[in-house]
Design a protein around this motif. Structure first.
Motif, PDB file in Angstrom:
ATOM      1  N   ALA A 184       4.846  -5.377   5.275  1.00  0.00           N
ATOM      2  CA  ALA A 184       3.495  -5.667   4.797  1.00  0.00           C
ATOM      3  C   ALA A 184       3.433  -5.645   3.278  1.00  0.00           C
ATOM      4  O   ALA A 184       2.768  -6.493   2.661  1.00  0.00           O
ATOM      5  CB  ALA A 184       2.509  -4.665   5.384  1.00  0.00           C
ATOM      6  N   CYS A 185       4.138  -4.695   2.651  1.00  0.00           N
ATOM      7  CA  CYS A 185       4.119  -4.604   1.187  1.00  0.00           C
ATOM      8  C   CYS A 185       4.727  -5.845   0.545  1.00  0.00           C
ATOM      9  O   CYS A 185       4.205  -6.360  -0.451  1.00  0.00           O
ATOM     10  CB  CYS A 185       4.878  -3.350   0.743  1.00  0.00           C
ATOM     11  N   ILE A 186       5.840  -6.320   1.100  1.00  0.00           N
ATOM     12  CA  ILE A 186       6.483  -7.514   0.561  1.00  0.00           C
ATOM     13  C   ILE A 186       5.583  -8.736   0.739  1.00  0.00           C
ATOM     14  O   ILE A 186       5.438  -9.569  -0.173  1.00  0.00           O
ATOM     15  CB  ILE A 186       7.840  -7.755   1.251  1.00  0.00           C
ATOM     16  N   PHE A 187       4.939  -8.852   1.888  1.00  0.00           N
ATOM     17  CA  PHE A 187       4.119 -10.040   2.131  1.00  0.00           C
ATOM     18  C   PHE A 187       2.754  -9.966   1.460  1.00  0.00           C
ATOM     19  O   PHE A 187       2.072 -10.981   1.358  1.00  0.00           O
ATOM     20  CB  PHE A 187       4.020 -10.316   3.628  1.00  0.00           C
ATOM     21  N   GLN A 188       2.358  -8.793   0.993  1.00  0.00           N
ATOM     22  CA  GLN A 188       1.217  -8.750   0.078  1.00  0.00           C
ATOM     23  C   GLN A 188       1.589  -9.437  -1.234  1.00  0.00           C
ATOM     24  O   GLN A 188       0.777 -10.152  -1.824  1.00  0.00           O
ATOM     25  CB  GLN A 188       0.800  -7.302  -0.190  1.00  0.00           C
ATOM     26  N   MET A 192       5.117  -7.701  12.595  1.00  0.00           N
ATOM     27  CA  MET A 192       3.674  -7.844  12.426  1.00  0.00           C
ATOM     28  C   MET A 192       3.238  -7.512  11.002  1.00  0.00           C
ATOM     29  O   MET A 192       2.122  -7.833  10.592  1.00  0.00           O
ATOM     30  CB  MET A 192       2.942  -6.940  13.418  1.00  0.00           C
ATOM     31  N   GLY A 193       4.145  -6.868  10.247  1.00  0.00           N
ATOM     32  CA  GLY A 193       3.805  -6.518   8.872  1.00  0.00           C
ATOM     33  C   GLY A 193       3.540  -7.722   7.995  1.00  0.00           C
ATOM     34  O   GLY A 193       2.761  -7.641   7.027  1.00  0.00           O
ATOM     35  N   ALA A 194       4.191  -8.865   8.303  1.00  0.00           N
ATOM     36  CA  ALA A 194       4.002 -10.066   7.477  1.00  0.00           C
ATOM     37  C   ALA A 194       2.555 -10.564   7.525  1.00  0.00           C
ATOM     38  O   ALA A 194       1.907 -10.695   6.471  1.00  0.00           O
ATOM     39  CB  ALA A 194       4.979 -11.150   7.907  1.00  0.00           C
ATOM     40  N   PRO A 195       1.997 -10.857   8.708  1.00  0.00           N
ATOM     41  CA  PRO A 195       0.596 -11.311   8.709  1.00  0.00           C
ATOM     42  C   PRO A 195      -0.383 -10.230   8.282  1.00  0.00           C
ATOM     43  O   PRO A 195      -1.431 -10.538   7.693  1.00  0.00           O
ATOM     44  CB  PRO A 195       0.367 -11.731  10.169  1.00  0.00           C
ATOM     45  N   ILE A 196      -0.054  -8.954   8.544  1.00  0.00           N
ATOM     46  CA  ILE A 196      -0.956  -7.882   8.118  1.00  0.00           C
ATOM     47  C   ILE A 196      -0.992  -7.793   6.593  1.00  0.00           C
ATOM     48  O   ILE A 196      -2.061  -7.653   5.989  1.00  0.00           O
ATOM     49  CB  ILE A 196      -0.521  -6.540   8.740  1.00  0.00           C
ATOM     50  N   GLY A 197       0.185  -7.876   5.959  1.00  0.00           N
ATOM     51  CA  GLY A 197       0.225  -7.843   4.502  1.00  0.00           C
ATOM     52  C   GLY A 197      -0.532  -9.001   3.880  1.00  0.00           C
ATOM     53  O   GLY A 197      -1.324  -8.821   2.941  1.00  0.00           O
ATOM     54  N   LEU A 198      -0.303 -10.203   4.411  1.00  0.00           N
ATOM     55  CA  LEU A 198      -1.045 -11.363   3.925  1.00  0.00           C
ATOM     56  C   LEU A 198      -2.538 -11.211   4.188  1.00  0.00           C
ATOM     57  O   LEU A 198      -3.375 -11.556   3.352  1.00  0.00           O
ATOM     58  CB  LEU A 198      -0.523 -12.633   4.599  1.00  0.00           C
ATOM     59  N   GLY A 199      -2.855 -10.668   5.377  1.00  0.00           N
ATOM     60  CA  GLY A 199      -4.257 -10.528   5.754  1.00  0.00           C
ATOM     61  C   GLY A 199      -5.018  -9.572   4.854  1.00  0.00           C
ATOM     62  O   GLY A 199      -6.166  -9.830   4.481  1.00  0.00           O
ATOM     63  N   ILE A 205       1.650  -1.052  -6.805  1.00  0.00           N
ATOM     64  CA  ILE A 205       1.659   0.358  -6.373  1.00  0.00           C
ATOM     65  C   ILE A 205       2.185   0.482  -4.945  1.00  0.00           C
ATOM     66  O   ILE A 205       2.890   1.441  -4.597  1.00  0.00           O
ATOM     67  CB  ILE A 205       0.242   0.951  -6.483  1.00  0.00           C
ATOM     68  N   CYS A 206       1.868  -0.491  -4.100  1.00  0.00           N
ATOM     69  CA  CYS A 206       2.282  -0.429  -2.696  1.00  0.00           C
ATOM     70  C   CYS A 206       3.794  -0.581  -2.518  1.00  0.00           C
ATOM     71  O   CYS A 206       4.383  -0.002  -1.598  1.00  0.00           O
ATOM     72  CB  CYS A 206       1.569  -1.506  -1.881  1.00  0.00           C
ATOM     73  N   LEU A 207       4.442  -1.363  -3.370  1.00  0.00           N
ATOM     74  CA  LEU A 207       5.865  -1.662  -3.177  1.00  0.00           C
ATOM     75  C   LEU A 207       6.756  -0.419  -3.222  1.00  0.00           C
ATOM     76  O   LEU A 207       7.618  -0.250  -2.353  1.00  0.00           O
ATOM     77  CB  LEU A 207       6.314  -2.709  -4.194  1.00  0.00           C
TER      78      LEU A 207
END
Length: 455
Positions: A78-82, A204-211, A239-241
């Protein structure tokens, strides 16, 4: 203390035959080589006699439901896809801040955005050359550090120091692309021994991060809510990374269950029959990536201050604020992409024909969603977004499940890299097609939709 459990061979489901031991460091000098931490030696090495069964491998290969899911591993993804979301959502804001909204500077900025895709494309397999001396696990850390540097460039040099040099855009997007490109395949490879349920949560982290970035930041930036400056979103991602790196360090496998990975050239050379079976997955990835990367064109179709919901030519209600409209769009994207990635793990998909059937359904959803955008009806675009990203998520879930079950374990990283790289070709094609597709959707200009802006 550790206990040795003796298992009867007759009670085990043996893994698929492994390919012959292959070099993995691509000619890296021995004194520089960083091996896979806790990696298992090939048969005949490291105290394992040829023909013996390595019980640690059998445990690592067990993909049953008895392996508990390590759900927090969706956080690094999620952090990467943010950070990837910074390319999707924040690029038009960065464009304005750099004074590149029109003229030659606009054309240069558009060229800079393509470096995101080229960075991903070349780093997918380039990490096997540039970082040949690093283990797969260490490459994940490298990827997250590169992404962090890329995220920090706009808030430091553009927003804080006031620079309008367009070179920052090129470096920013290139570093984001390189970081995402290295991370995706290496991260998925490292966590594979933790079982299919951990993988189901992690992807699921990918769409959650983008979302999170697309939805929450879209709302906070809206003039109707908080009108929050976009620079804070860059700092939030930055900060999240490091937190994502900590979660990966604390919960990813290190001892005794990591299989030594080979480079992509060795995988292509020794792929044999199992490599041919991956062709449908590669085709599905190309199609879904084409559709996914074409979606930023939505911003150029619904480009008025308000969006007419039912009729592109409408001059009055019902209208919706543009920021709120795109918030709903990205909710549809998140729900479709996230649920479809998870749902495939509830079904037994154990044969090649079954996998192909699922891929055909996924392609139908992606292409169907793409075609539903053509009428340029705002409410229909919500459904189109859901369907297109349902297809994308299904391709991702089915492919990840198949790779972990049927691809020899030492080729795991290479096949994820190749799969992602071919998807990037589809993504680059989709990005290039945005202008053409927008011309098709905006053959006419209206008061609120396909607004023809004069600079």
């Amino acid at each position: 203390s550790a206990r040795l459990v003796v298992l009867k061979r007759s009670s085990l489901v043996l893994p698929p035959p492994r390919s012959p031991p292959l070099p993995s460091a691509g000619g890296c000098p021995e004194f520089l080589r960083v091996s896979e931490e806790g990696a298992m030696a090939p048969s005949g090495e490291g105290g394992v006699e040829a023909g013996d069964v390595d019980l640690r491998e059998l445990v690592a290969h067990d993909r049953g439901e008895d392996q508990p899911a390590i759900k927090v591993l969706l956080i690094p993804m999620a952090c990467i896809f943010q950070a990837y979301g910074a390319y999707v959502v924040l690029q038009h804001l960065l464009k304005d801040k750099l004074g590149a909204s029109s003229g030659d500077r606009a054309a240069v900025f558009t060229a800079a955005t393509t470096f995101m895709h080229w960075g991903k494309l070349f780093s997918r397999v380039g990490h096997d050359v540039v970082f040949a001396c690093f283990s797969t696990r260490h490459r994940v850390y490298v990827a997250m550090l590169i992404t962090l540097v890329g995220v920090l460039l706009p808030p430091v040099f553009v927003y804080a120091l006031g620079s309008t040099w367009l070179g920052w855009a090129f470096i920013h997007f290139a570093l984001l692309g390189i970081g995402v490109g290295i991370f995706e395949s290496t991260f998925l490879s490292v966590i594979s021994p933790l079982g299919k349920m951990t993988k189901a949560w992690a992807i699921m982290g990918a769409p959650i991060g983008l979302g999170v970035l697309d939805i929450i930041c879209q709302i906070l930036h809206s003039k109707q809510v908080a009108s929050l400056n976009e620079v804070y979103f860059y700092w939030y991602i930055a900060i999240c990374l490091p937190f994502g790196m900590y979660v990966f360090h604390a919960h990813s496998p290190r001892e005794g269950i990591v299989v030594q990975q080979v480079n992509i050239l060795s995988s292509l050379t020794h792929g044999g029959r199992w490599l041919v079976t991956l062709i449908p997955f590669m085709i599905a990835k190309i199609v879904s990536s084409f559709v996914m990367e074409n979606t930023p064109g939505w911003y150029y179709v619904y480009n008025g201050d308000e969006v007419p919901l039912f009729n592109p030519a409408a001059t009055g209600p019902p209208l919706m604020d543009k920021d709120f409209y795109f918030t709903v769009v990205y909710v549809c994207v998140l729900v479709g992409d996230a649920i479809s990635r998870r749902i495939v793990y509830f079904f037994p998909i154990n044969t090649v024909p079954q996998n192909i059937a699922w891929l055909l359904v996924a392609i139908f959803c992606s292409v169907g969603g793409f075609l539903m955008e053509i009428p340029a009806i705002a409410v229909l675009t919500w459904l189109a977004a859901f369907m297109a990203f349902w297809g994308n998520g299904m391709v991702y879930g089915v492919s990840a499940k198949y790779f972990d079950a049927f691809v020899p374990r030492e080729h795991n990283r290479s096949m994820y890299s190749l799969w992602c790289m071919l998807g990037d070709f589809g993504g680059i094609s989709g990005a290039w097609a945005v202008t053409w597709f927008n011309g098709l959707l905006c053959s006419e200009h209206y008061m609120y939709e396909c607004v023809k802006k004069v600079h």
